[in-house]
Structure formats: C-alpha cells, structure tokens
Design a protein around this motif. Sequence first.
Motif, PDB file in Angstrom:
ATOM      1  N   LEU A  68      -9.303 -14.631  16.474  1.00 16.54           N
ATOM      2  CA  LEU A  68     -10.314 -13.967  15.837  1.00 16.54           C
ATOM      3  C   LEU A  68      -9.745 -12.572  16.169  1.00 16.54           C
ATOM      4  CD1 LEU A  68     -13.602 -16.016  15.027  1.00 16.54           C
ATOM      5  CD2 LEU A  68     -11.353 -16.248  13.670  1.00 16.54           C
ATOM      6  N   ASP A  90      -3.507 -17.526  11.878  1.00 19.98           N
ATOM      7  CA  ASP A  90      -3.964 -18.018  11.013  1.00 19.98           C
ATOM      8  C   ASP A  90      -3.845 -19.939  11.187  1.00 19.98           C
ATOM      9  OD1 ASP A  90      -5.062 -15.976  10.142  1.00 19.98           O
ATOM     10  OD2 ASP A  90      -3.221 -15.709   9.144  1.00 19.98           O
ATOM     11  N   ARG A  93      -5.365 -21.029  14.285  1.00 20.12           N
ATOM     12  CA  ARG A  93      -6.206 -21.280  14.319  1.00 20.12           C
ATOM     13  C   ARG A  93      -6.627 -23.084  13.412  1.00 20.12           C
ATOM     14  NH1 ARG A  93      -7.518 -15.724  13.792  1.00 20.12           N
ATOM     15  NH2 ARG A  93      -7.204 -16.021  11.066  1.00 20.12           N
ATOM     16  N   ALA A  94      -6.176 -23.100  12.568  1.00 20.98           N
ATOM     17  CA  ALA A  94      -5.992 -24.452  11.334  1.00 20.98           C
ATOM     18  C   ALA A  94      -6.006 -25.262  12.301  1.00 20.98           C
ATOM     19  CB  ALA A  94      -6.019 -23.806   9.960  1.00 20.98           C
ATOM     20  N   TYR A 105     -22.144 -21.240   8.282  1.00 23.80           N
ATOM     21  CA  TYR A 105     -21.115 -20.801   7.022  1.00 23.80           C
ATOM     22  C   TYR A 105     -20.124 -22.163   7.047  1.00 23.80           C
ATOM     23  CZ  TYR A 105     -21.938 -16.173  10.247  1.00 23.80           C
ATOM     24  OH  TYR A 105     -22.432 -15.514  10.728  1.00 23.80           O
ATOM     25  N   GLU A 122      -4.357 -25.966   5.225  1.00 26.18           N
ATOM     26  CA  GLU A 122      -3.220 -25.803   5.486  1.00 26.18           C
ATOM     27  C   GLU A 122      -2.775 -26.471   6.645  1.00 26.18           C
ATOM     28  OE1 GLU A 122      -2.473 -22.350   5.560  1.00 26.18           O
ATOM     29  OE2 GLU A 122      -3.982 -22.116   4.769  1.00 26.18           O
TER      30      GLU A 122
ATOM     31  N   ILE B 288     -14.676 -16.654   6.316  1.00 25.81           N
ATOM     32  CA  ILE B 288     -15.105 -18.174   7.060  1.00 25.81           C
ATOM     33  C   ILE B 288     -13.629 -19.100   6.548  1.00 25.81           C
ATOM     34  CG2 ILE B 288     -16.789 -20.335   6.489  1.00 25.81           C
ATOM     35  CD1 ILE B 288     -18.731 -18.689   5.916  1.00 25.81           C
ATOM     36  N   LEU B 289     -13.251 -18.183   5.290  1.00 24.31           N
ATOM     37  CA  LEU B 289     -12.305 -18.883   4.918  1.00 24.31           C
ATOM     38  C   LEU B 289     -10.997 -18.406   5.987  1.00 24.31           C
ATOM     39  CD1 LEU B 289     -12.122 -19.187   0.966  1.00 24.31           C
ATOM     40  CD2 LEU B 289     -12.380 -20.501   2.887  1.00 24.31           C
ATOM     41  N   ARG B 290     -10.608 -17.528   5.989  1.00 24.15           N
ATOM     42  CA  ARG B 290      -9.505 -17.066   7.008  1.00 24.15           C
ATOM     43  C   ARG B 290     -10.220 -16.973   8.077  1.00 24.15           C
ATOM     44  NH1 ARG B 290      -6.201 -14.779   7.007  1.00 24.15           N
ATOM     45  NH2 ARG B 290      -5.745 -12.448   7.848  1.00 24.15           N
ATOM     46  N   ALA B 291     -11.783 -17.744   9.120  1.00 19.36           N
ATOM     47  CA  ALA B 291     -11.680 -17.844  10.480  1.00 19.36           C
ATOM     48  C   ALA B 291     -11.324 -18.708  10.803  1.00 19.36           C
ATOM     49  CB  ALA B 291     -13.353 -17.883  11.028  1.00 19.36           C
ATOM     50  N   LEU B 292     -11.689 -20.294   9.933  1.00 16.02           N
ATOM     51  CA  LEU B 292     -11.018 -21.357   9.646  1.00 16.02           C
ATOM     52  C   LEU B 292      -9.185 -21.790   9.711  1.00 16.02           C
ATOM     53  CD1 LEU B 292     -14.165 -23.362   7.107  1.00 16.02           C
ATOM     54  CD2 LEU B 292     -13.594 -23.098  10.284  1.00 16.02           C
ATOM     55  N   GLY B 293      -8.885 -20.645   9.056  1.00 15.12           N
ATOM     56  CA  GLY B 293      -7.324 -20.725   9.352  1.00 15.12           C
ATOM     57  C   GLY B 293      -6.523 -20.377   7.892  1.00 15.12           C
ATOM     58  N   TRP B 294      -7.640 -20.407   7.003  1.00 19.24           N
ATOM     59  CA  TRP B 294      -6.812 -20.344   5.652  1.00 19.24           C
ATOM     60  C   TRP B 294      -5.147 -18.683   5.947  1.00 19.24           C
ATOM     61  CZ3 TRP B 294      -8.504 -20.535   0.382  1.00 19.24           C
ATOM     62  CH2 TRP B 294      -9.548 -22.413   0.088  1.00 19.24           C
ATOM     63  N   SER B 295      -4.070 -18.773   5.869  1.00 17.42           N
ATOM     64  CA  SER B 295      -3.581 -18.038   5.518  1.00 17.42           C
ATOM     65  C   SER B 295      -3.946 -16.828   4.185  1.00 17.42           C
ATOM     66  CB  SER B 295      -2.252 -18.177   5.771  1.00 17.42           C
ATOM     67  OG  SER B 295      -1.792 -18.652   3.721  1.00 17.42           O
ATOM     68  N   ALA B 375     -11.340 -12.073   9.909  1.00 15.84           N
ATOM     69  CA  ALA B 375     -12.614 -12.767   9.807  1.00 15.84           C
ATOM     70  C   ALA B 375     -14.037 -12.596  10.997  1.00 15.84           C
ATOM     71  CB  ALA B 375     -11.848 -13.942  10.516  1.00 15.84           C
ATOM     72  N   ALA B 376     -13.531 -11.477  12.027  1.00 12.25           N
ATOM     73  CA  ALA B 376     -14.507 -11.860  13.337  1.00 12.25           C
ATOM     74  C   ALA B 376     -15.513 -10.337  12.311  1.00 12.25           C
ATOM     75  CB  ALA B 376     -13.667 -10.890  14.618  1.00 12.25           C
ATOM     76  N   LEU B 379     -18.065 -12.119   9.377  1.00 13.57           N
ATOM     77  CA  LEU B 379     -18.863 -13.498  10.009  1.00 13.57           C
ATOM     78  C   LEU B 379     -19.948 -12.657  10.597  1.00 13.57           C
ATOM     79  CD1 LEU B 379     -16.274 -16.278  11.597  1.00 13.57           C
ATOM     80  CD2 LEU B 379     -17.665 -16.276   9.441  1.00 13.57           C
TER      81      LEU B 379
END
Lengths: 243, 382
Positions: A68, A90, A93-94, A105, A122, B288-295, B375-376, B379
């Motif tokens: 991150l 990205d 991470r996914a 969250y 993803e 959150i979406l970005r942290a979870l890997g959404w591009s 993302a960081a 959050l």
Amino acid sequence: MNELEISLGSKAEETPLIHVDHVSRHYDDGAVKALDDVSLTVRRGDYLAIMGPSGSGKSTLLNLLGALDRPDTGEIFFNGHGLSRCHDLDHFRAMTLGFVFQSFYLLPTLTALENVQIPMFEGPRGVRQRVEHARGLLELVGMSHRSQSLPMKLSVGERQRVAIARALANDPQLLLADEPTGNLDSKSGALVLDLFDCLHRERGVTIVLITHGAEVAARAGRTVWICDGHLSESPPARGQSCG
Amino acid sequence: MRFADVIWNNLRQRPLRSVLTIAGIAFAVASVVTLVSIARGYVRSSEEYYSSRGIDIVVMRAGVAERLTSTLREDYADLLKSVAGVDDVDGSLTEMVSLGDGDLVGIPLHGFRSGGTGISQFTVIEGRGIEPDDHAAVLLGRNLATGLQASPGQKLSIEGTSFTVVGVFQPANAVEGNTAIASLGDLQHLMDRPAQVSEFHIRVKSEVSSEHNLREICQSIEALADPTGQPLGLKALPTRQFVSGSTESKLMTAMAYGTSFIAIGLSLVGILNTVWMSVLERTRDLGILRALGWSRRRVIRMILGEAFSLSACGALFGVIIAKLAIQGLSMIDAARVFVRPELDGLAILIGGLSAVVSGVLGAAYPAWRAASISAAGALRYE
C-alpha cells in the motif's frame, strides 16, 4: 540495523515468501523516521506477530508489506521478486495478499456475501463461481447464516469474521492483519484468533499479525517487537521506554 | 454479484440524490428533444407545405431575408413561364395578419391567384373553396377554424376588414393548419400592395424534375432580365433548399441548438457536482477497494458507470417528458403553428447522446480523482 530471520519449519535454502531488506520510511522530509533500516524475513507457513506501542511504526511496516506504500530506501522482496519493480501492485495485492483491518472496513452498502466477493472482481472467477466461493468462505468462518445481512446488522465479531472471509477471497499467499481483535470483546476476539489458528494450522496460510496484546501475540509462532521504527527479536526490558 | 450490481447498489444507497440528478438530466434532455423536435418539425412542415402542392422551385426577391419582406411584380409570372422546363407559375402573397378584435395576431394569410393552381389545391372539409367570383372570402385551416370556433358562413374581421368564412380545409402539415387563404386580389387590396406578390411557386415539367435540372432552371430564372437588359433580381431555390435556408428555419434551428447546448452544459455541471460529492463521501470506501486490489481502471469504470446510469435514466425520462411537453404545446393555439405533435427521431438521438456524453464527461474528473485515492491514506480517513 536490525536483521531477523523468522523461520518455522522451512528449509533454509527455500526462497522466503517475504524479505524486507534494509527498508526505511520517513515522513515530513525525514523528520519522522517511521521505519529505520529494517530487515525481516518471513517464510511460507509462518505465523508472525509484530508487537509495539502506538506510533512505533507497526502500521507503516504493514502498509509496506501490503504494497500500500513504497519504502524510501531498501527493497521488499516477495517470492524473491522486488516489489519496486512490480508494475501492477493492485493486481499483486488482489491476488497475493489478504487484509484484515482493526475496523473491519466492510463496505456498508453491501451484504456479507457481496463484501466477500469484492476482491474477486480482479480474479478469474465468473459471477456464479464468485458467489459459490464466497458462500464457501462464509461457511468456513461460520457466517453462512448471515450471508444476506448488511454489516450494520452484524455484531463486531461477526463483521471481523466476514472481513476474514473477504481476505481469503483470492486464496492469498499472505494474510496481513492489523490489530484484528482491537475492536472486539474478549469472547469475539478469541473466536477470531481461533480462526487464525485454524487457517494457519489446517490451510497453511502465512499470517503476519500486528497487535498490542501479548495474549494475542502468544498465539503466533514467533513474535518480533517494533519500537521507534526499529525491529527487535526480544521485547523491551520491563520499565524501559520504547525510545 | 455482477459489476453492474455494485454500480446499481451505490446509486440505490443515495436515492434522493440519484432521483434529483436524474430529474435534472431529464429536464435538460426534455428541453433538447422538445426544442430540436419543434425546429426540425417546423422545417419538415414547411417542406411538406410546398412539396404537397407539387412546388419544385420557390422564387423570391434576391437579397431579402424572408418572404414577408419579399416584393415582386405580379407580371413577372409571364417571364417565368417562358423559362425552359417551367410548367406552371403561381404568384403568392403572404402577410401576417390579426384576426377578430386583435385577439389573435401573427396569423399567416396567403393570397393565391383566383382560378390558379395554388388556390385549387386545398382539400375542403367544410363549406366550399374560394371561387373566382368571391370577394372578401377566406378559407381557414382546420386548426385555426377550431381555435376561432369559426364555421362556414360566419363573418371574420381580418385587419379590421370583414371577410366571410367560406370553408375549412384539411392542412397538409402543422404550419398550414393555422393559416388562412384568400384570393390574391383581396389580400393585395387589404394590405395595399396592388399587383405585388411575395414569391412565385414554380412547378416544372415532369421530365426535368431531377436535382440537376432544377438547379439549371433556377440559374435560368436568376438570369432573367427586363426588356432593357436590367436583371429582374430574382432568387430561385429548389423547395428543400429554400425551406432549410429560410430565416425562420435558421433562427429556429439556431435557438433550439443554442438552448440545448446550455441545458446540456447545466446537466454536465449537475453530474459533476453529484459524482464529486459522492466520491468525497466515499473516500474511505474507495480506499478500501484500492487496498483490496481494485485497479484504478476498475474504480474509474465504477464511477463512470454510475454517471452513465444516471444519464441514461435521465435521458429516458427526458424523452417521456418531451413527448408530454410537445403534445401539450401542440394543443395551445399560440404554439400550434410551430409544433407538430410528434417527437423527431434525430432529436431523441441528439438528446440521448448528449445526456450520456455530458454525464460521462461530467464524471471524468471525479472518477480520475477517485482512482487516485491513496489506499493507505484513505484507510486513515474517517
């Protein structure tokens, strides 16, 4: 410089899952050294707890491990590959990491089942496969009976279990947990830690967990301490301040 | 869960804002569709007015902006008849008149030569047509007769002079339905324009009706000169070109597109405001979406998808509102002259497309900002 190698039942020659190599992260033009020349190795199947007080650099380290954030100096290797050379963090991470946050969250407008599917967009799964996989994960964490509930209708312990299911959505190689029991009562916290134990023991999930609590850290196979941006294998002496 | 479900869910969670945004877009689209339909309908009605009577070429005075200010000598008809390919020439005088006690103003009154082709081409549905022996006789378009509640045999004051309504005719289009017809002589006398006409209507021989031949005939007409060699100063145009180039058509079209542009601009600002607010409110969720890997691309697609959905709904409701508006307008006497009670296909396309394009454009910047959320950082945002 702090260099630790945390290895649990792995062969010495095996490429570590994560290798943090002399990483520093500073803020405010260097005035704040959140992490200072930290090195760390985590092997597959490890269950590592990182302990430290507020402001010690725990979250900074977790953000770096979770791709991150990027370090100012040093490199983080994942399966031997430097993250600084990764063009699609990205996707990394996914598909490789699972996150469990202190505040869960979860997206408030989506049901538990839908929240678990979010990281799967993803991945390669189609609509039906996403739903089936999410149902399976909710069953794994004991939440299948609340799959259609919105987060606000769930207890905090249930929310964290849904968040753990979400973290496992793409079968990650590494589960990163930031104070996962910080907002839970002791009973719910114990349930969550039991779940981590189960995932580690029965599914071989590699877990890096950040915590304040010694009883939480005691569940992990190995504990390291972080203080003022430095990593240490041993806890600070009683009465000794972090600095 | 499909990706579209995520988009729909986001919109559903803020129902009032979504509905208000859709309403704003709908009214913008409605104004576009209504105005462009009216403008294009007017042009089409005008075309039909001429084509339904077999008029191939319209001749006016060169240099005048519209036919109301065009003045031609009636006897030019003989010269026009001598042009090769011309079959029939009919002079027509048009004036905007007031009816009754001045309650109804700006009604087009056309004067046609008694016994000529023009005056005999109206389909009379009540009473009779204008005969060569009639004096101060008037034929009313159906819509005008309905609005005036006039029927054959009644007297009607036109510019203070009493005329007799001899019949009611079936209009070929929306424009014609609100006009009145008199003999050329009566109208010239009424408006004190003896031996004058506004325009000539030319019917060409069937064997020379191609576009190319029409242009050649127009050139021949424009080259006509009096016996002294002085040019007559005529402007001849094929009907379609005459209608689309008329000042009324141009003005109406320009006003329609100009107003539409403003409406769509306002719609774009509305979308930008809505989506921008939505992104700001969801900073943590987007993080959150970005942290979870959404591009970034997926986040942009989600935000643009929301804007597209709002715009598409707005466009749909806008067309419905436009349909109601245009039907309502076509029932008002003052507007009936210009308004055909139907939506124009191209106007619907323009309205729909402009709504969607403005929606996506309006959401582009917020979407880019949403995709740029760290993302960081997000959050930590509460």
